[in-house]
Design a protein around this motif. Structure first.
Motif, PDB file in Angstrom:
ATOM      1  N   GLU A 184      52.188  32.530  27.486  1.00 17.01           N
ATOM      2  CA  GLU A 184      51.391  31.458  28.091  1.00 17.01           C
ATOM      3  C   GLU A 184      51.024  31.767  29.535  1.00 17.01           C
ATOM      4  OE1 GLU A 184      53.103  27.591  27.693  1.00 17.01           O
ATOM      5  OE2 GLU A 184      54.038  28.057  25.773  1.00 17.01           O
ATOM      6  N   TYR A 185      51.633  32.787  30.109  1.00 15.72           N
ATOM      7  CA  TYR A 185      51.477  33.036  31.533  1.00 15.72           C
ATOM      8  C   TYR A 185      50.725  34.341  31.784  1.00 15.72           C
ATOM      9  CZ  TYR A 185      55.088  29.463  31.585  1.00 15.72           C
ATOM     10  OH  TYR A 185      55.784  28.298  31.375  1.00 15.72           O
ATOM     11  N   TYR A 186      50.506  34.639  33.057  1.00 10.02           N
ATOM     12  CA  TYR A 186      49.828  35.858  33.454  1.00 10.02           C
ATOM     13  C   TYR A 186      50.772  36.689  34.303  1.00 10.02           C
ATOM     14  CZ  TYR A 186      45.965  32.803  32.285  1.00 10.02           C
ATOM     15  OH  TYR A 186      45.142  31.921  31.648  1.00 10.02           O
TER      16      TYR A 186
ATOM     17  N   LYS B 170      47.748  38.966  30.234  1.00  8.22           N
ATOM     18  CA  LYS B 170      48.406  37.783  29.698  1.00  8.22           C
ATOM     19  C   LYS B 170      49.752  38.156  29.105  1.00  8.22           C
ATOM     20  CE  LYS B 170      47.141  33.431  27.532  1.00  8.22           C
ATOM     21  NZ  LYS B 170      46.123  32.680  26.785  1.00  8.22           N
TER      22      LYS B 170
ATOM     23  N   LYS C 162      42.244  35.476  30.535  1.00  3.74           N
ATOM     24  CA  LYS C 162      42.387  34.263  29.727  1.00  3.74           C
ATOM     25  C   LYS C 162      41.628  34.389  28.404  1.00  3.74           C
ATOM     26  CE  LYS C 162      42.113  30.559  32.148  1.00  3.74           C
ATOM     27  NZ  LYS C 162      41.588  29.433  32.965  1.00  3.74           N
TER      28      LYS C 162
ATOM     29  N   ASN D 197      40.752  37.286  27.074  1.00  7.54           N
ATOM     30  CA  ASN D 197      41.042  38.606  26.522  1.00  7.54           C
ATOM     31  C   ASN D 197      39.752  39.403  26.314  1.00  7.54           C
ATOM     32  OD1 ASN D 197      42.923  40.586  25.695  1.00  7.54           O
ATOM     33  ND2 ASN D 197      42.494  40.133  23.541  1.00  7.54           N
TER      34      ASN D 197
END
Length: 386
Positions: free
Chosen positions: A341-343, A338, A279, A281
């Motif tokens: 917006e998602y993982y 990432k 999240k 980075n």
């Protein structure tokens, strides 16, 4: 068609064992015709639960004599024989293909269980059972040994507290041990006493009535180890379509499902740290731990955006190095990065015998500056409010 009690037990079993390891459509075909296993079968590796469920139709309840005759005929005879028949099938047939709750067909004849639990769950639908039948904790078969007896309300209460297969396995073993040690006394106590005693200690030498109060003191730490949301929808979070094959993802989810609450808390802590790094980075070496009880290692690999495309090499290398370091036969890993917006989560699982490897020896030397030798931790079985 399943009865109300069978549906309820299947739901409970799915929550504890997960849908992949719960079997409730248990007709199967053999060379000598169609057979039927017990109402519920739960299987993870060396754990095998054979569950027969009986429900009394309330419209049939008339007298005390009839109600207790139902219990003796249906529970102590018929259900016991059905448990015996189900276990016999595992000896008779090389193939037993049944559907789990995911609707996947699995050959459960391959179950090589060292821990087999035989359980009868009943719902009387009246208050007419006599005290002797109400208090029974086991019935005995000369062929398969002791079979656990549970009123459905007691079984539900147990599974609301012991929410992992490992804990339920441990409790059922404890329940039989304490019964064999104190058969007459334990028969007089409610199920809540046995569970309370188990939560406090596994020492069965003495009966202490105060243990029944342990429920009110049990610390609610569910959020620390709850991974049910991830495991329930595990297959939906697998990005590579071919990895959704049961042969690929079952070994992964199985190792997580085998953890007890303390081990799950360790898993969740490292999993959450991995996600936080992704999240933000920010860089981190992989998080790792191993469970000696199951012989499996776990590796969590957070990846920054600039190396996200290398996730496969990073994941497999991290698994191999940690598996080698701990002399493990199996190791599970997950990498995260990432993606907008998602993982993206990618899982890996390796299982093979340990053998010397010069390249991995060199890799261990290179990581010495990041990791120490590790430490052995012991945890309380259950936590209580002070």
């Amino acid at each position: 068609m399943q009865t109300e009690s069978e549906n309820l037990v299947t739901k409970i079993s799915s929550n504890v064992f997960y849908k992949e390891f719960t079997f409730h459509k248990n007709d199967f075909i053999t060379t000598d015709g169609q057979k039927e296993l017990a109402d519920n079968v739960l299987w993870i590796d060396d754990l095998l639960f054979i569950i027969q469920i009986k429900e009394r139709n309330s419209t049939d309840v008339k007298t005390v004599v009839e109600e207790n005759k139902w219990f003796e005929n249906t529970i102590l005879k018929k259900a016991k024989n059905q448990i015996k028949d189900s276990l016999n099938f595992f000896s008779l047939y090389d193939e037993i293909k049944v559907k789990n709750v995911r609707n996947h067909v699995i050959d459960i004849a391959k179950a090589n269980a060292t821990s087999i639990h035989k359980i009868i769950i009943y719902q009387p639908n009246s208050t007419l059972l006599n005290d002797k039948n109400k208090s029974l904790k086991f019935c005995n078969s000369s062929v398969v040994g002791n079979i656990h007896l549970f009123n459905i309300e007691d079984y539900l209460g147990i599974c609301e507290i012991l929410i992992t297969p490992a804990e339920l396995d441990e409790y059922l073993k404890f329940r039989e041990r304490i019964f064999l040690k104190h058969p007459e006394i334990i028969t007089l106590y409610p199920e809540q006493y046995i569970l309370g005693h188990f939560l406090v200690t596994d020492d069965i030498s003495l009966i202490n009535p105060e243990y029944i109060q342990s429920f009110s003191k049990l610390q609610s730490d569910f959020n620390q180890f709850d991974m049910s949301a991830m495991l329930e929808n595990f297959i939906d979070k697998i990005p590579i379509e071919s990895d959704k094959n049961p042969n690929v993802y079952y070994p992964i989810i199985k190792e997580i499902a085998k953890l007890n609450r303390t081990e799950l808390a360790m898993f969740k802590e490292r999993y959450s740290k991995m996600i936080n790094h992704v999240k933000e980075n920010s860089f981190s070496v992989p998080y790792r731990f191993m469970i000696s009880r199951t012989g499996c290692g776990f590796v969590f690999v957070p990846l920054m955006l600039d190396v996200a495309s290398l996730w496969e090499n990073a994941l497999l290398n991290s698994i191999d190095v940690y598996k080698y370091k701990r002399n493990l036969v199996k190791c599970l890993g997950v990498s995260a990065y990432k993606d907008g917006e998602y993982y993206n989560l990618n899982w890996g699982f390796v299982e093979h015998e340990w053998e010397h490897n010069d390249e991995l020896e060199q890799a261990l030397k290179q990581e010495e500056g990041f990791y120490g030798n590790g430490e052995i931790k012991e945890f309380e079985r259950y936590k209580f409010k002070s």
